[in-house]
Each structure stands twice: as structure tokens, then as C-alpha cells.
Design an enzyme around this catalytic site. Structure first.
Site, PDB file in Angstrom:
ATOM      1  CG  ASP A  49      -1.632  -1.280   1.501  1.00  0.00           C
ATOM      2  OD1 ASP A  49      -1.834  -1.633   2.680  1.00  0.00           O
ATOM      3  OD2 ASP A  49      -1.971  -1.951   0.517  1.00  0.00           O
ATOM      4  CD  GLU A 225      -8.739  -2.449  -1.240  1.00  0.00           C
ATOM      5  OE1 GLU A 225      -9.479  -2.586  -0.235  1.00  0.00           O
ATOM      6  OE2 GLU A 225      -7.759  -3.194  -1.428  1.00  0.00           O
TER       7      GLU A 225
HETATM    8  O1  AHR Z   1      -3.033  -3.830   3.199  1.00  0.00           O
HETATM    9  C1  AHR Z   1      -4.119  -3.649   4.104  1.00  0.00           C
HETATM   10  C2  AHR Z   1      -5.374  -3.320   3.336  1.00  0.00           C
HETATM   11  O2  AHR Z   1      -5.548  -4.307   2.324  1.00  0.00           O
HETATM   12  C3  AHR Z   1      -5.320  -1.993   2.580  1.00  0.00           C
HETATM   13  O3  AHR Z   1      -5.727  -0.883   3.345  1.00  0.00           O
HETATM   14  C4  AHR Z   1      -6.282  -2.239   1.445  1.00  0.00           C
HETATM   15  O4  AHR Z   1      -6.010  -1.419   0.309  1.00  0.00           O
HETATM   16  C5  AHR Z   1      -6.096  -3.721   1.146  1.00  0.00           C
HETATM   17  O5  AHR Z   1      -7.307  -4.324   0.908  1.00  0.00           O
END
Ligand code: AHR
Length: 465
Positions: A49, A225
Site C-alpha cells: 500500500d 479501494e
Molecule cells: O493492506 C491492508 C489493506 O488491504 C489496505 O488498506 C487495502 O487497500 C487492502 O485491501
């Protein structure tokens, strides 16, 4: 989003071109320029991320999720490659052992809001690690890595539901927040957008910008996301991630005109297909949760995480090997980003365009080496230490790992093995020219084919593009 003083012309030229073959120059702060090392993927092990940006002070900052999901870290470096150094990392906060924010700590981002460092991150509670909400912290000093931080509070999201992956960009003087959230009573997550009034509150009712509907968005989970914004060539491009965090994780793209009302859903167009997916050919799986930045020469870079294996034991969320990766970002003729494919482990590759045929590139067609137009992956080559030793380089096609450009006795050039005469697979770079080791010949194109032999001028000079 960090805006960069890059000329529109340069952007349309595909984010910069330079005759310096493969070496990045950077300001060292004292006005002198020095060569920045070429990053090697994966740039940062076990950091998912990743948000990477180049701040106005010339430093690169990086925040990311750690495998333990238990703390907030910041990396800082003068170069992209320097982010690989564990010594560049500082822990700025650890979750409490119990209570609120004592659960999973995910996807932090660092943002300069009116000269004050703020960190947006999502956190669960110790009693329910997945009671994920968004929080904001503020640095009490100018040194984000070492000065103390204080809690500002919890984001006033439109619903009291699972929300995460906040990111900020500024457009026409207005600061916007985009994030992922579950709509009450609806499974999965959507990406939301709203102008910020304060770090925790909105100036308008948030817009539900994306809904996971395509097959490639609903693999195992219905997920949109990790939004990231890119403003280039008169448009806003919002990349986002979709599906479960295994090899089916991928990037989607929303596009709007820079003069449109960003809070009007009709201003946005959603790509019906993913723009960046797993690549068995280069060995990268589940590429996603991206950010955008520029390299030391101001050329656009895509930052993302990905594993170098497909099969995962157990829940992919607890597999630690989503490593941070970077690669050049290129553009289609219409000015929209062409993400290409994840380039795979090793030196970040470059593309080489003949000075007398811009828009064409050195590429391979099967094992033939040619010059021409076409897709990005067949024109991406890693410049590796040369088989003929110090001062030489060898060129490895990203789609032919373990092979190199090799000069044949008749002067033709092919994709060949590492075995055989090392000199025939090695070159010395002089500006944009590749001199074939062991001969006086240079790499050049003639009639669309690439050969080694006597040549001069634009056909023998390749510009890194
Ligand atoms: O890496 C943790 C979470 O996993 C992140 O916030 C999200 O983008 C993914 O689904």
C-alpha cells in the site's frame, strides 16, 4: 497529490526524454547534479500500500502498511533507490495494546496540509481488528520522522462503516479526500470523493464515485479501494484497486476532464477493463494499491505493490510479501496513461527511441531486435551490468528474463542466451550510442532492423524515453 512543475509539452512527449542513457540526474540541494542510482525492483521488501511522493524539498517520502499491521512508518530518501535502505525508515507511532486503534493499522498516507504534516490512516480496534475507521494525526514539528505526533481525530465519514485507504489531492485550489467505504447494507467497498473543509470534515456531501460491478472487481470480494489521483494532459485519472488481495488484485481507472465538476458522477468515465493486472510473463502477481510520483528527472513513475509468486497459503491479507515496486509510467497518443504490465524483479527498465525516429522504439519481435511502434512491454529493456565486465552493459528484455541482446557474426542483433561470447552481448554507452564491445560497430537501425556496424547520426543514437 504532489503537483510537479513539469511542462505540458514534456508530458505529451511521454513524461520526459533525455539523451542520458539510463542514468538519472538529481539536484543534490547544493545546485550540483549527481547521478541517481537506478532502482531495483522490488524496491522495498514487505511494504504494501505504498504512498511515495517527492516533496517540494526534493526528498522522497514513503508510508506503507507493514506485515504486522501494528505501527506507522515513514521512509525518507534523496532518491527512489534510497528508499530500499532500512535505515531510511522511522517508526512514528505504534498502536495501543488495547482499545480503539488497537487493531489492524492500514495504508497510511503523509500529506502536507498548509505546512503541517498530517497522516491519514485506517485502524481497527483490539476487540475487533476489522472495525476499520479512518483517523488523522498531525506532526507537532517539521521533521515528520522524528518530531512528535498528536491525534487530530476520527474522519467524519458519511456512514459509521468500514472505511480505509484515504488519499488527498488538490485541484484548482481545493483539497479533496478520496477513500474506500462500505455502504450500509451493501457488501463490498466503493470509492468516495469529497472536498475537505477541515482535515476531518467535508465541504460537500461525499460522492460515491465507483461501485464494484465488473467481474474483475468482484473476485472473492466486491472491492474498489486504494484511490490514487494523477493530473496529466488536461484530465484527472483516478486509479483504484479491485478484488481480493491475491493474484486477482488489479487496477481500474476513472477519468474526468480537468475542468469538469468532480462532484458530478457524470463527469467521470470508468474503464470497463482493468488497466494493470498480474503478469506471469514477468513474475508479478496482485499488482495494486498504487501511488504516482516522479523520478529524479521529473519523469512519471507508477508505484505499487505486488508479490513475485501466485499461490498463497492462507488468507492473502496475512501474506507479508506484497513488496513495493516502481516503474516508468507512459502515455497513449490521446494523453491517457498506458500502465503496460508489471515489469518484474530487477533494474527498473527503460525504453530507447532512435533520435531520427521519435515515437519508434528499440523492441523485440520474438527473438528479432527491431525498431518500430507497438506495445510497451516489448520495448522495455533492463540495462544490466555487462557480461564483458566493468564499464559495459547488457540489455535484458523484460519479457525475456535471463536473456540479452546479442550481436551475431553477420551484424544482426537478436535476443540471445547469457552463454557464449560475453563481448557479443555487451556494449559501452557513450551518450545515446551503444558501442559493441570487441568491435568498432555501434547499435543502429536500418530499414526497421537493428544491426551492429559502422553508423553515425540519429540512427545510431538512442534517447531514453
Ligand atoms: O493492506 C491492508 C489493506 O488491504 C489496505 O488498506 C487495502 O487497500 C487492502 O485491501
Amino acid at each position: 497529490m504532489q503537483d510537479f512543475p513539469i511542462s505540458r509539452r514534456l508530458m505529451l512527449a511521454g513524461a520526459g526524454a533525455t539523451a542520458l542513457a539510463g542514468c538519472a540526474t538529481m539536484s543534490t540541494g547544493g545546485g550540483e547534479s549527481a547521478a541517481a542510482p537506478i532502482p531495483v525492483n522490488p524496491v522495498v521488501q514487505q511494504r504494501a500500500d505504498a504512498q511515495v511522493f517527492r516533496h517540494t524539498d526534493g526528498n522522497y517520502f514513503m508510508m506503507a502498511s507493514v506485515p504486522e499491521y501494528d505501527r506507522l512508518i515513514i521512509r525518507k530518501s534523496r532518491t527512489i533507490a534510497g528508499l530500499a535502505d532500512p535505515a531510511s525508515e522511522a517508526v512514528i507511532w505504534r498502536r495501543p495494546t488495547s482499545g480503539k486503534m488497537g487493531g489492524h493499522i492500514w495504508a497510511p498516507e503523509l500529506h502536507d496540509i498548509d505546512g503541517v504534516w498530517h497522516c491519514y490512516f485506517s485502524a481497527g480496534d483490539s476487540g475487533d481488528r476489522f472495525h476499520i475507521r479512518t483517523y488523522v494525526m498531525r506532526c507537532k514539528g517539521k521533521d515528520a520522522q522524528h518530531d512528535p505526533w498528536e491525534m487530530v481525530g476520527q474522519l467524519e465519514a458519511p456512514y459509521d462503516t468500514f472505511n480505509l485507504d484515504s488519499s488527498i489531492f488538490t485541484h484548482k485550489g481545493q483539497r479533496y479526500l478520496m477513500w474506500a467505504q462500505t455502504v450500509p447494507g451493501v457488501s463490498g467497498t466503493s470509492v468516495f470523493l469529497a472536498p475537505l473543509a477541515t482535515p476531518l470534515t467535508f465541504a460537500k456531501t461525499p460522492l460515491r464515485l465507483t461501485i464494484p460491478t465488473f467481474d474483475w472487481e468482484i473476485q472473492k470480494y466486491r472491492v474498489n479501494e486504494a484511490p490514487a489521483m494523477l493530473h496529466r494532459n488536461g484530465r484527472l485519472f483516478m486509479a483504484y484497486s479491485a478484488s481480493a488481495t491475491d493474484d486477482r488484485y488489479c487496477l481500474g481507472l476513472m477519468t474526468a476532464d480537468e475542468n469538469a465538476d468532480l462532484m458530478d458522477l457524470n463527469s467521470w468515465t470508468k474503464s470497463p477493463v482493468p488497466v494493470f493486472v498480474s503478469s506471469p510473463e514477468t513474475g508479478v502477481y496482485g499488482p495494486g494499491h498504487n501511488s504516482f510520483t516522479v523520478d529524479e528527472q521529473g519523469r512519471d513513475l507508477l508505484v505499487y505493490h505486488g508479490r513475485d509468486y501466485k499461490e498463497i497459503t492462507g488468507d492473502s491479507l496475512y501474506d507479508p510479501n506484497r513488496h513495493t515496486r516502481v516503474q516508468r509510467l507512459y502515455y497513449k497518443a490521446d494523453g491517457s496513461p498506458d500502465f503496460g504490465i508489471p515489469v518484474g524483479n530487477g533494474e527498473v527498465p527503460d525504453r530507447f527511441s532512435p533520435a531520427d525516429m521519435r515515437g519508434a522504439f528499440l523492441r523485440h519481435d520474438g527473438d528479432r531486435i527491431i525498431v518500430g511502434g507497438g506495445d510497451i512491454p516489448t520495448s522495455q529493456f533492463r540495462v544490466k551490468p555487462g557480461l564483458a565486465g566493468a564499464g559495459t552493459v547488457s540489455l535484458e528484455p523484460i519479457l525475456a528474463r535471463g536473456k540479452v541482446l546479442r550481436r551475431m557474426p553477420d551484424g544482426s542483433v537478436v535476443v540471445g542466451s547469457l552463454d557464449g561470447d560475453p563481448q557479443a552481448a555487451s556494449f559501452v554507452r557513450r551518450g545515446g550510442t551503444f558501442v559493441a564491445v570487441g568491435t568498432e560497430g555501434v547499435l543502429h537501425h536500418v530499414g526497421g532492423n537493428v544491426r551492429v556496424g559502422p553508423a553515425r547520426g540519429g540512427a545510431a543514437s538512442f534517447i531514453v524515453s
